[in-house]
Design a protein around this motif. Structure first.
Motif, PDB file in Angstrom:
ATOM      1  N   GLY A 325       0.809  -1.222   0.000  1.00 36.43           N
ATOM      2  CA  GLY A 325       0.000   0.000   0.000  1.00 36.43           C
ATOM      3  C   GLY A 325       0.837   1.264   0.000  1.00 36.43           C
ATOM      4  N   LYS A 326       0.226   2.372  -0.477  1.00 39.90           N
ATOM      5  CA  LYS A 326       0.912   3.673  -0.470  1.00 39.90           C
ATOM      6  C   LYS A 326       0.585   4.465   0.798  1.00 39.90           C
ATOM      7  N   TYR A 327      -0.630   4.253   1.329  1.00 35.85           N
ATOM      8  CA  TYR A 327      -1.094   5.049   2.469  1.00 35.85           C
ATOM      9  C   TYR A 327      -1.252   4.125   3.670  1.00 35.85           C
ATOM     10  N   ARG A 377      -8.578   0.140  -3.310  1.00 34.10           N
ATOM     11  CA  ARG A 377      -8.179   0.404  -4.701  1.00 34.10           C
ATOM     12  C   ARG A 377      -7.349   1.680  -4.826  1.00 34.10           C
ATOM     13  N   GLU A 378      -7.524   2.588  -3.861  1.00 34.74           N
ATOM     14  CA  GLU A 378      -6.746   3.832  -3.893  1.00 34.74           C
ATOM     15  C   GLU A 378      -5.357   3.658  -3.293  1.00 34.74           C
ATOM     16  N   GLY A 379      -5.082   2.465  -2.687  1.00 36.92           N
ATOM     17  CA  GLY A 379      -3.737   2.213  -2.154  1.00 36.92           C
ATOM     18  C   GLY A 379      -3.625   2.290  -0.646  1.00 36.92           C
ATOM     19  N   TYR A 380      -4.748   2.199   0.073  1.00 40.17           N
ATOM     20  CA  TYR A 380      -4.711   2.245   1.541  1.00 40.17           C
ATOM     21  C   TYR A 380      -4.549   0.838   2.108  1.00 40.17           C
ATOM     22  N   GLU A 381      -3.888   0.766   3.253  1.00 40.89           N
ATOM     23  CA  GLU A 381      -3.817  -0.472   4.027  1.00 40.89           C
ATOM     24  C   GLU A 381      -4.566  -0.252   5.335  1.00 40.89           C
ATOM     25  N   ILE A 382      -5.524  -1.126   5.634  1.00 39.80           N
ATOM     26  CA  ILE A 382      -6.379  -0.947   6.811  1.00 39.80           C
ATOM     27  C   ILE A 382      -6.610  -2.289   7.485  1.00 39.80           C
ATOM     28  N   ALA A 383      -6.705  -2.271   8.810  1.00 38.82           N
ATOM     29  CA  ALA A 383      -7.160  -3.443   9.565  1.00 38.82           C
ATOM     30  C   ALA A 383      -8.547  -3.102  10.109  1.00 38.82           C
ATOM     31  N   VAL A 384      -9.511  -4.010   9.938  1.00 34.39           N
ATOM     32  CA  VAL A 384     -10.902  -3.719  10.286  1.00 34.39           C
ATOM     33  C   VAL A 384     -11.436  -4.765  11.248  1.00 34.39           C
ATOM     34  N   SER A 385     -12.181  -4.307  12.259  1.00 36.88           N
ATOM     35  CA  SER A 385     -12.753  -5.223  13.248  1.00 36.88           C
ATOM     36  C   SER A 385     -14.096  -5.770  12.764  1.00 36.88           C
ATOM     37  N   LYS A 386     -14.631  -6.720  13.504  1.00 37.97           N
ATOM     38  CA  LYS A 386     -15.948  -7.300  13.195  1.00 37.97           C
ATOM     39  C   LYS A 386     -17.019  -6.203  13.246  1.00 37.97           C
ATOM     40  N   PRO A 387     -17.954  -6.179  12.283  1.00 38.15           N
ATOM     41  CA  PRO A 387     -19.031  -5.185  12.337  1.00 38.15           C
ATOM     42  C   PRO A 387     -19.815  -5.290  13.651  1.00 38.15           C
ATOM     43  N   GLU A 388     -20.156  -4.135  14.190  1.00 39.57           N
ATOM     44  CA  GLU A 388     -20.852  -4.097  15.484  1.00 39.57           C
ATOM     45  C   GLU A 388     -22.169  -3.350  15.293  1.00 39.57           C
ATOM     46  N   VAL A 389     -23.251  -3.952  15.737  1.00 39.94           N
ATOM     47  CA  VAL A 389     -24.576  -3.335  15.594  1.00 39.94           C
ATOM     48  C   VAL A 389     -24.739  -2.235  16.647  1.00 39.94           C
ATOM     49  N   LEU A 390     -25.241  -1.074  16.221  1.00 40.21           N
ATOM     50  CA  LEU A 390     -25.417   0.054  17.142  1.00 40.21           C
ATOM     51  C   LEU A 390     -26.763  -0.055  17.853  1.00 40.21           C
ATOM     52  N   MET A 391     -26.699  -0.111  19.165  1.00 40.65           N
ATOM     53  CA  MET A 391     -27.920  -0.176  19.994  1.00 40.65           C
ATOM     54  C   MET A 391     -28.332   1.237  20.400  1.00 40.65           C
ATOM     55  N   LEU A 578      -9.432  -9.822  13.063  1.00 38.38           N
ATOM     56  CA  LEU A 578      -9.455  -8.639  12.203  1.00 38.38           C
ATOM     57  C   LEU A 578      -9.368  -9.067  10.742  1.00 38.38           C
ATOM     58  N   VAL A 579      -9.829  -8.184   9.853  1.00 37.97           N
ATOM     59  CA  VAL A 579      -9.588  -8.363   8.418  1.00 37.97           C
ATOM     60  C   VAL A 579      -8.512  -7.356   8.021  1.00 37.97           C
ATOM     61  N   GLU A 580      -7.432  -7.854   7.430  1.00 40.62           N
ATOM     62  CA  GLU A 580      -6.344  -6.995   6.954  1.00 40.62           C
ATOM     63  C   GLU A 580      -6.585  -6.736   5.466  1.00 40.62           C
ATOM     64  N   ILE A 581      -6.853  -5.471   5.122  1.00 42.59           N
ATOM     65  CA  ILE A 581      -7.222  -5.108   3.748  1.00 42.59           C
ATOM     66  C   ILE A 581      -6.072  -4.307   3.134  1.00 42.59           C
ATOM     67  N   VAL A 582      -5.458  -4.853   2.101  1.00 44.68           N
ATOM     68  CA  VAL A 582      -4.361  -4.180   1.387  1.00 44.68           C
ATOM     69  C   VAL A 582      -4.695  -4.208  -0.104  1.00 44.68           C
ATOM     70  N   PRO A 583      -4.046  -3.354  -0.920  1.00 44.34           N
ATOM     71  CA  PRO A 583      -4.430  -3.264  -2.338  1.00 44.34           C
ATOM     72  C   PRO A 583      -4.450  -4.586  -3.095  1.00 44.34           C
ATOM     73  N   ASP A 584      -3.548  -5.517  -2.767  1.00 44.93           N
ATOM     74  CA  ASP A 584      -3.480  -6.747  -3.566  1.00 44.93           C
ATOM     75  C   ASP A 584      -3.955  -7.997  -2.828  1.00 44.93           C
ATOM     76  N   ASP A 585      -4.542  -7.838  -1.636  1.00 43.36           N
ATOM     77  CA  ASP A 585      -4.963  -9.035  -0.894  1.00 43.36           C
ATOM     78  C   ASP A 585      -5.946  -8.677   0.221  1.00 43.36           C
ATOM     79  N   ILE A 586      -6.676  -9.701   0.669  1.00 40.48           N
ATOM     80  CA  ILE A 586      -7.511  -9.592   1.878  1.00 40.48           C
ATOM     81  C   ILE A 586      -7.118 -10.763   2.763  1.00 40.48           C
TER      82      ILE A 586
END
Length: 604
Positions: A325-327, A377-391, A578-586
């Motif tokens: 990733g670039k960012y 697709r813009e070149g960011y690398e992010i780690a994302v947690s499980k979706p959480e429902v808002l009460m 976590l899900v690790e999201i990078v431009p060329d892989d998940i």
């Protein structure tokens, strides 16, 4: 004194896949805006890459056509509930809506939502029963179902007296009754002009233009898009901008554009009733009113429904961080989310207690996953947690949770499994019917229970079922709901996965990686057939000897690996993953990469 141009603004609203974008294609092609030698693509309004790949509309877009001297501005709206904030804003700018309903499916959950918004604003819809060429079409029955829906939504007498047309948007055909011969959509054009009065002449009134959408141009900066409710707007004009906080600031408009066909055309002046694009106001935001200089008359701000789901977006800190990733820093992440907030009003961003992430709230999994896909697709690398429902809590302090309406069509042989799974997930069946070997099930189910269910549903129905859901209401908390029952298979060390190691692991688990995949300690490489997590060495190589034995060199045959899409990965993970999201892989990973840390945090 020149005569005011006749203008009618319409929005095309419907459930996903009912044919909105295809109908807009027919409007454009039959109004003569394309050259004879011009190449025309299907769903020309779905210009975004992700929209084309997925076949859905995500962002509302504008175009215009001329018919019998009347300018008709057309807005193509998203059909998915997660993008309903787009629909809510856009419907305020139109004079009527064309409600598209599939001739065999009938009104679906999202149809109810978009129609309700239209009726609340006092619009008188036009009904178009689409896809009447289907073998299982039941157009007359569907019209009755739409009448029932109008009555449920408390439509007034004028709204109930809606015109009905039948058509095949794909072939550009519309007709006023099923037996009529028609070769084009002229009956629909004529119905619009007969049913809707052109916008009144308010050119001499004080200027009022409300911004409903934002766009960005690399050359001229931020663009505000909206309808001129009163007055006229000129290029170079000094105006007052009424902000969301009640303040008023003076700004100068550079250019004014109107829509002609699919193109934005620069004009010196635009009239009341038209949908225009203005440049020059760098801090304009959605819902703000542009008024006469020194005479501001603000309009009511646009109200958007609150988010129902949140995820933590964090800086990627895996051993492979920064390799593709670039960012990759929290500053990059913050800037990108702030930029998204300017155009995506259904979003809410709050900083986490730690300095390396943000809690991002939206209208659903798809709403948030489209943002993540764009960032990837813009070149960011992010780690994302499980979706959480808002009460939320009611006035007595009682905990409430979001409930969704779920409509399922499934082959009869799989309906028992689906009913069993939804009952476990605290779903409540409200209707069940059968037709030609298929069961149609309607449920009210908590959003919490539906997280992670789509993949299970596809497996249980062998890909033959359809599941449609949308937010319905808040109800008292439904209690504990079971999580994923299978444990994860977690890599023990960094290296490259070998066929030998994966063959041995594959006997006890479903694999998520292919041989040759780079792995690191704490990365999830498969799903265990049992409930507990299993730590494995995915890089183990076969020991070589100088002895040969029959069968020792036979080729290893592995079962195909399960490759996750972004939505499937977000549905699969548990709270400690976590899900690790990078431009060329998940990639899927544990929050704590080292086994000792996981044990320590598991005990606390």
């Amino acid at each position: 004194m020149k005569e005011k141009q006749k203008i009618i603004n319409i929005a095309v609203i419907a459930h996903v896949d009912a044919g909105k974008s295809t109908l807009v294609d027919a409007f454009l092609s039959q109004s003569g805006i394309f050259r004879e030698n011009e190449e025309i693509v299907d769903c020309v309004m779905d210009s975004n890459d992700i929209e084309r790949e997925r076949g859905i509309t995500i962002y509302s877009k504008n175009c215009s056509v001329m018919h019998n001297g009347v300018k008709i501005n057309i807005v193509d709206t998203p059909g998915h509930a997660d993008f309903s904030s787009e629909v809510e804003r856009i419907i305020k700018t139109v004079d009527t809506v064309i409600l598209l309903v599939d001739s065999s499916e009938g009104p679906m959950p999202q149809t109810r939502f978009v129609l309700q918004k239209s009726l609340e604003l006092g619009l008188n819809p036009i009904l178009l029963i689409n896809k009447i060429d289907k073998k299982d079409q039941r157009a007359i029955e569907v019209v009755d179902m739409v009448y029932e829906l109008f009555m449920e939504l408390e439509a007034n007498d004028e709204q109930l007296n809606f015109p009905i047309l039948y058509g095949v948007a794909k072939h550009g055909i519309a007709k006023t009754n099923l037996d009529e011969d028609s070769e084009d959509i002229t009956p629909l054009f004529d119905t619009i002009i007969q049913h809707v009065s052109p916008y009144p002449d308010y050119n001499d009134d004080l200027l009022q233009m409300q911004v409903s959408t934002l766009a960005y141009d690399d050359y001229i900066g931020r663009l505000g898009i909206g309808r001129i409710y009163k007055g006229t707007i000129k290029e170079g004009q000094t105006v007052s901008v009424c902000k969301a906080d009640g303040s008023v600031v003076q700004r100068k408009i550079n250019q004014v554009f109107v829509y002609r066909g699919l193109n934005r055309t620069s004009v010196a002046e635009a009239e009341s009733g038209d949908i225009v694009v203005i440049s020059g106001i760098s801090d304009i935001s959605i819902g703000e009113t542009i008024c006469e200089d020194k005479k501001p008359v603000p309009m009511e701000m646009i109200h958007i429904e609150e988010p129902t789901m949140a995820m933590n977006f964090m800086v990627n800190k895996s051993p492979f961080a920064g390799k593709s990733g670039k960012y990759v820093t929290s500053r990059h992440l913050k800037e990108r989310l702030e930029k998204e907030l300017e155009v995506n009003v259904g979003l809410l961003v709050e900083p986490l207690e730690t300095t390396d992430g943000f809690k991002v709230s939206g209208r659903g999994e798809l709403h948030l996953s489209i943002l993540l896909e764009n960032m990837r697709r813009e070149g960011y690398e992010i780690a994302v947690s499980k979706p959480e429902v808002l009460m939320r809590r009611d006035k007595h302090g009682k905990l409430l949770e979001p409930i969704e309406k779920v409509v399922i069509t499934v082959p009869d042989e799989y309906s028992g499994s689906v009913i069993s799974k939804l009952n476990i997930r605290k779903g409540l069946m409200t209707a069940m019917s059968g037709k030609e070997g298929y069961s149609r099930l309607e449920y009210f189910a908590p959003t919490r229970g539906l997280l992670g269910y789509r993949t299970e549903f596809i497996n249980d129905t062998r890909g033959e079922g359809t599941l449609i859901r949308r937010f319905e209401c808040f109800e008292p908390h439904k209690g504990e709901i079971p999580q994923r029952i299978n444990g994860a298979v977690v890599a023990q060390e960094e290296g490259i996965a070998t066929p030998y190691a994966l063959f041995n692991i594959g006997e006890r688990a479903t694999l998520f990686i292919e041989p040759g995949t780079k792995v690191y300690e704490g990365m999830i490489v498969g799903m265990n057939s049992r409930s507990e997590d299993m730590v494995v060495n995915a890089c183990k190589a076969k020991k070589t000897t100088n002895m040969r034995a029959a069968g020792s060199d036979d080729a290893i045959r592995l079962s195909p690996a399960k490759i996750f899409s972004l939505e499937e990965a977000l549905e699969f993970i548990n709270d400690d993953e976590l899900v690790e999201i990078v431009p060329d892989d998940i990639r899927l990973r544990k929050k704590y990469l080292k086994e000792l840390e996981r044990r320590r945090n598991g005990r606390t």
